[in-house]
Design a protein around this motif. Structure first.
Motif, PDB file in Angstrom:
ATOM      1  N   MET A 248       7.857  -1.315   4.426  1.00 15.01           N
ATOM      2  CA  MET A 248       8.981  -2.001   5.059  1.00 15.01           C
ATOM      3  C   MET A 248       8.570  -3.407   5.494  1.00 15.01           C
ATOM      4  SD  MET A 248      10.947   0.981   7.207  1.00 15.01           S
ATOM      5  CE  MET A 248      11.475   2.498   6.377  1.00 15.01           C
ATOM      6  N   LEU A 249       7.345  -3.552   6.010  1.00 19.11           N
ATOM      7  CA  LEU A 249       6.858  -4.871   6.402  1.00 19.11           C
ATOM      8  C   LEU A 249       6.655  -5.788   5.194  1.00 19.11           C
ATOM      9  CD1 LEU A 249       4.269  -4.028   9.214  1.00 19.11           C
ATOM     10  CD2 LEU A 249       6.526  -5.052   9.477  1.00 19.11           C
ATOM     11  N   PHE A 250       6.493  -5.209   4.019  1.00 23.53           N
ATOM     12  CA  PHE A 250       6.383  -6.007   2.799  1.00 23.53           C
ATOM     13  C   PHE A 250       7.722  -6.653   2.464  1.00 23.53           C
ATOM     14  CE2 PHE A 250       6.074  -6.518  -1.894  1.00 23.53           C
ATOM     15  CZ  PHE A 250       4.939  -7.298  -1.938  1.00 23.53           C
TER      16      PHE A 250
ATOM     17  N   ILE B  23      13.899   2.372   0.816  1.00 20.88           N
ATOM     18  CA  ILE B  23      14.063   1.029   0.275  1.00 20.88           C
ATOM     19  C   ILE B  23      14.741   1.084  -1.088  1.00 20.88           C
ATOM     20  CG2 ILE B  23      12.785  -0.964  -0.622  1.00 20.88           C
ATOM     21  CD1 ILE B  23      10.709  -0.366   1.663  1.00 20.88           C
ATOM     22  N   ALA B  24      14.315   2.025  -1.930  1.00 22.78           N
ATOM     23  CA  ALA B  24      14.932   2.178  -3.256  1.00 22.78           C
ATOM     24  C   ALA B  24      16.394   2.586  -3.159  1.00 22.78           C
ATOM     25  CB  ALA B  24      14.150   3.215  -4.069  1.00 22.78           C
ATOM     26  N   ASP B  25      16.741   3.248  -2.059  1.00 24.04           N
ATOM     27  CA  ASP B  25      18.120   3.674  -1.830  1.00 24.04           C
ATOM     28  C   ASP B  25      18.959   2.567  -1.195  1.00 24.04           C
ATOM     29  OD1 ASP B  25      19.949   5.653  -2.291  1.00 24.04           O
ATOM     30  OD2 ASP B  25      19.319   6.964  -0.662  1.00 24.04           O
TER      31      ASP B  25
ATOM     32  N   PHE C 283      17.551  -2.073   2.861  1.00 24.16           N
ATOM     33  CA  PHE C 283      17.668  -3.430   3.390  1.00 24.16           C
ATOM     34  C   PHE C 283      18.779  -4.237   2.726  1.00 24.16           C
ATOM     35  CE2 PHE C 283      13.083  -2.547   4.465  1.00 24.16           C
ATOM     36  CZ  PHE C 283      13.325  -2.393   5.826  1.00 24.16           C
ATOM     37  N   GLU C 284      19.335  -3.724   1.624  1.00 29.22           N
ATOM     38  CA  GLU C 284      20.545  -4.345   1.073  1.00 29.22           C
ATOM     39  C   GLU C 284      21.766  -3.896   1.875  1.00 29.22           C
ATOM     40  OE1 GLU C 284      17.398  -4.663  -1.684  1.00 29.22           O
ATOM     41  OE2 GLU C 284      18.295  -2.793  -0.965  1.00 29.22           O
ATOM     42  N   ARG C 285      21.788  -2.632   2.242  1.00 29.55           N
ATOM     43  CA  ARG C 285      22.930  -2.097   3.005  1.00 29.55           C
ATOM     44  C   ARG C 285      22.854  -2.465   4.485  1.00 29.55           C
ATOM     45  NH1 ARG C 285      22.985   4.196   1.538  1.00 29.55           N
ATOM     46  NH2 ARG C 285      24.816   4.136   2.931  1.00 29.55           N
TER      47      ARG C 285
ATOM     48  N   ILE D 188      19.871   8.669   3.367  1.00 29.19           N
ATOM     49  CA  ILE D 188      19.256   7.465   2.790  1.00 29.19           C
ATOM     50  C   ILE D 188      17.789   7.767   2.533  1.00 29.19           C
ATOM     51  CG2 ILE D 188      18.747   5.019   3.152  1.00 29.19           C
ATOM     52  CD1 ILE D 188      21.197   5.128   5.128  1.00 29.19           C
ATOM     53  N   GLY D 189      17.379   7.707   1.269  1.00 29.35           N
ATOM     54  CA  GLY D 189      16.036   8.177   0.928  1.00 29.35           C
ATOM     55  C   GLY D 189      15.952   9.677   1.098  1.00 29.35           C
TER      56      GLY D 189
END
Length: 386
Positions: free
Chosen positions: A338-340, A146-148, A151-153, A53-54
């Motif tokens: 990630m905090l964003f 994040i692009a990978d 947080f959706e997965r 991931i990433g």
């Protein structure tokens, strides 16, 4: 309550693991060996593992034994720096120009310790997500994960991270509510002039002259365009040009970094940088290519979660060793990205030693390994209490 007893009993194992990773450092997106060790360890603990991931990131998923609940993310970075180590330690880097000079080997080991403990106890309701991130050192590893679809997965309700701090007293845990660390841009100016013999500079368009003017002008931006009440830093860190004593070169490059605590200030600095470059290009009849790219966001801790994290920290190191930082720092950390996306908190953990990170003589104090692991484990238990 002190460091978690079970984790403390693993101190020797954790130290050996950390030193093995230290001796085999890998820079951003090359953490093949390190991520392999992480994945194998997580699997041996009975944790569900997701690799790649990433690029080289690893995520572990663990369900608590006390039923359904929210999800807490814990993050550690894995990458080393492209620099030589000069510690003369028996477990020093075996790879030239590779060095865990920022302590990410320690962060990785701490999160593995927390994961092992939580897998053995499962004394929480909900899910723990263990995020092992590549490429923190200016490579965009957080953004790559994040692009990978990180947080959706693996959706997280909250996320937490930490960093070692040899500039603080041992066992001191510091937390800054709100804006905590600066955002960062990297920049490169490529000046294309016209070369000549060093004895006939009048027929050249000397890029070195332009580069020196550019450096001087860039240094005026913060002092003359930004309010002194709004912190910012612009540092030129590289100038490259020329190959011979008697040749005026064709090109020169000027590179560096901008640090800021406010996005509006950052845009103002960017605008001035581009305007200065355009003006110098016209004045000296050269071409200047401008590349300004954002690499870190401003790190903002979620105010509403700070006290909960501090409460977990007090469990581990005592009330007297947990404090609130009064000022942000101009260093940067891509956990900000990630905090964003997810609310959370980032803290520092003090340890013995006086040499700062990113110095060739930096040494991580292995004494904080159980401390960091206990803190990460405790925040899960406290935030996901049944």
């Amino acid at each position: 309550m002190p460091v978690i007893e079970k984790i403390a009993s693993w101190h020797d194992e954790m130290t050996a693991l950390r030193r093995d990773i230290h001796a085999h450092p890998e820079i951003g997106f090359e953490e093949v060996r390190t991520s392999g060790i992480v994945a194998e360890k997580l699997e041996s603990y009975g944790i569900e593992v997701h690799r790649g991931i990433g690029k080289t990131g690893v995520v572990g998923i663990l369900k608590g034994a006390k039923g359904e609940g929210r999800t807490i993310g814990l993050r550690a970075d894995m990458d080393a720096l492209p620099m030589e180590e000069r510690t003369n330690l028996p477990y020093a880097s075996k790879i030239p120009n590779r060095f865990h000079g920022c302590g990410h080997d320690g962060h990785t080991t701490m999160l593995l310790g927390a994961a092992r403990y939580l897998a053995e106890t499962r004394d929480f309701a909900g899910t723990a997500v263990f995020i092992f991130q590549p490429g923190e050192e200016g490579c965009g590893g957080a953004r790559a994960m994040i692009a990978d679809g990180l947080f959706e997965r693996f959706p997280c309700d909250e996320i937490y991270g930490l960093h070692n701090a040899p500039n603080d007293d041992p066992l001191k845990i510091g937390i800054k509510p709100g804006t905590s660390m600066a955002g960062a841009d990297f920049f490169d100016f490529r000046i294309k002039g016209r070369g000549s013999h060093g004895a006939h500079p009048e027929v050249s368009k000397d890029p070195i002259i332009v580069a020196t003017q550019l450096v001087s002008a860039l240094q005026s931006i913060v002092s003359r365009n930004i309010s002194p009440l709004r912190a910012a830093v612009l540092s030129v860190t590289q100038i490259h040009s020329g190959t011979a004593y008697n040749v005026v070169p064709e090109e020169a490059t000027v590179s560096g970094t901008v640090r800021y605590l406010d996005r509006e200030v950052n845009e103002q600095i960017r605008s001035r940088m581009r305007a200065i470059a355009a003006g110098l290009a016209a004045s000296f009849e050269v071409e200047i290519e401008t590349d300004i790219r954002n690499v870190f966001d401003v790190l903002v801790n979620t105010d509403a979660l700070v006290e909960g994290f501090a409460d977990a920290a007090r469990d581990i190191v005592g009330v007297e060793n947990v404090y609130t930082k009064s000022e942000p720092v101009m260093g940067s950390e891509d956990f900000a990205d990630m905090l964003f996306k997810v609310p959370g908190v980032y803290c520092t953990v003090g340890h013995a030693g006086s040499v700062p990170p990113h110095n060739p003589g930096y040494v991580l104090d292995d004494g904080i390994l159980p401390v960091g692991a206990s803190l990460l484990a405790r925040i899960v238990e406290k935030r996901l209490a049944a």
